[in-house]
Write a protein that holds these residues in place. Sequence first.
Motif, PDB file in Angstrom:
ATOM      1  N   SER A 163       0.682  -1.393   0.090  1.00  0.00           N
ATOM      2  CA  SER A 163      -0.002   0.033  -0.109  1.00  0.00           C
ATOM      3  C   SER A 163       0.722   1.142  -0.059  1.00  0.00           C
ATOM      4  CB  SER A 163      -0.943   0.141   1.402  1.00  0.00           C
ATOM      5  OG  SER A 163      -1.739  -1.043   1.286  1.00  0.00           O
ATOM      6  N   ASP A 276       1.672  -2.939 -10.447  1.00  0.00           N
ATOM      7  CA  ASP A 276       1.596  -3.461  -9.236  1.00  0.00           C
ATOM      8  C   ASP A 276       1.621  -4.842  -9.009  1.00  0.00           C
ATOM      9  OD1 ASP A 276       0.723  -4.048  -6.550  1.00  0.00           O
ATOM     10  OD2 ASP A 276      -1.316  -3.067  -6.573  1.00  0.00           O
ATOM     11  N   ASP A 305       5.750  -7.011  -3.019  1.00  0.00           N
ATOM     12  CA  ASP A 305       5.675  -7.349  -1.494  1.00  0.00           C
ATOM     13  C   ASP A 305       6.467  -8.450  -1.043  1.00  0.00           C
ATOM     14  OD1 ASP A 305       4.265  -5.680   0.096  1.00  0.00           O
ATOM     15  OD2 ASP A 305       2.239  -6.336  -0.460  1.00  0.00           O
ATOM     16  N   LYS A 308       4.912 -11.287   0.475  1.00  0.00           N
ATOM     17  CA  LYS A 308       3.951 -12.093  -0.281  1.00  0.00           C
ATOM     18  C   LYS A 308       4.962 -13.191  -0.788  1.00  0.00           C
ATOM     19  CE  LYS A 308      -0.260  -9.146  -0.397  1.00  0.00           C
ATOM     20  NZ  LYS A 308      -0.771  -7.852  -1.159  1.00  0.00           N
TER      21      LYS A 308
END
Length: 500
Positions: A163, A276, A305, A308
């Motif tokens: 984010s 993204d 990320d 992740k």
Amino acid sequence: MGRRKRPSFAPELSGPDPRLLELSSDTMRAMVDQAMARIVSHHETLPTQPLHATAGGKKLARALREPLPERGVPYDRLLRLIFGRVIPTSLNTASPGYLAYIPGGGLFHSAVADLIADATNRYAGVWLAAPALAEIEAIVVRWFADLLGLPATAGGVLTTGGSLANFSALVTARRERLPPDFLRGVIYVSDQAHHSVRKAALLAGFPPDRVREIPSDERFRLRPDALERAIAEDRAAGLAPFFVVGNAGATPTGAVDDLGAIADVAAREGLWLHVDAAYGGFFALTTRGRAALAGIDRADSVTLDPHKSLFLPFGTGCLVVRDREALRRAHAVHADYLPPMQTVDDLVDPCDLGPELTRDARGLRVWLPLKMHGAAPFRAALDEKIDLARAAADAIRATPGLEIVAEPELSLFAFRARWPGQEGAALDAWNRALMSRVNARQRVFLTGTLLASVGFVIRVCVLSFRTHREHVDACVEDVRAAHAELAAEGSGARSLTRPA
Ligand SMILES: *Cc1c(COP(=O)(O)O)cnc(C)c1O
């Protein structure tokens, strides 16, 4: 070190010793040993722990409320509370059976790296205060930029998650592509984009109607033709298109946009291309992933990320920007009480590249596992996840009454049950009931999403480093069993749906 005598000017002669907070070597060791014993038995039982156990959670949360305590509680009692009640009352996001949202698992290596970083408490906001520690963050960002095929000018920063990476990307593009009075700027996303992009727009000061949602195609990929049309319409209306987001693994369906085609539109129209890749980015380590992500090297910025697809514990995201100087222009502010920034060309001040000043030395948690193992086992684990997702999707596809709605592009797919005579809300209810039945078996945990063009679908995201063949087999078995159960009960399905 010996205890010094209390100075004679001490205003209080009794009361707690302020040196209590300085632990002895023995106490430090005992604290870590005791916590470690709990952590090890937690990990040993992970595969058999329930996948979700949030019942009673509200009550527990409220029961913990209290005023700031004046006196301490013994450490072992606190450990008992944490490991006995606080942690078990949760979704088991570290379990190998956790196939919900976007898993990762949480590498233990990074927990140890955090312990080291926190226990030594070095300042890694400016390179001058701990040059090598700040450099470790720059090095892992460099590794990521190379992995994505970005040029030597690229740089970036580790964030707390995707984010904030999306936010800093948008702020950077705003600074580079729009005038200071930027309210005519328009942002383009697909209908599969993560909501953190809308949040980034909100935080960056764009009114909600400056975010255009472009319809996706039958594979849930952003449609470049629709993007071009929307850009033309906005220009005709006197607006300033400047930012487009491509998905490299969309959260609802795992869709990977045609990044090359979007890059072509962005280049023609002068838009900043942000990709993204919070979920999908590290699949670039694998041959199949690299093929799926083709075109990502043309991005102006990319969100990754590590918590992740690099399996780290929660709290690590990354923004990589094609031109590191653009990131600096958007974030660097100086103050006289800080040391001079960037006096050495090749060293980076992380505080100049993101919104934070003082922060944890977060490079270490990424660097340690990658240095200990090299990239090879990460690549192997990600390849395994691709295989597992494909095998699970094949097994579901082969089950009468079930259909794949979104094929696995990487390691995420979506499916639903079809039931003769059921459609719309009734079919959605049927599928919600199916998912609840699967989750009730406590071997795997799945979540769903509502797709505008389809309805409610059940997602399977295979991404924890702990998830292997037996867990995916259990998933398929439980889906088939729950589906058979519901079919046997027939039209009662609707009444079986309990609100979440
Ligand atoms: C998870 C996710 C995000 C948000 O990242 P956080 O780390 O949760 O802040 C953004 N985009 C995509 C595609 C994601 O999957």
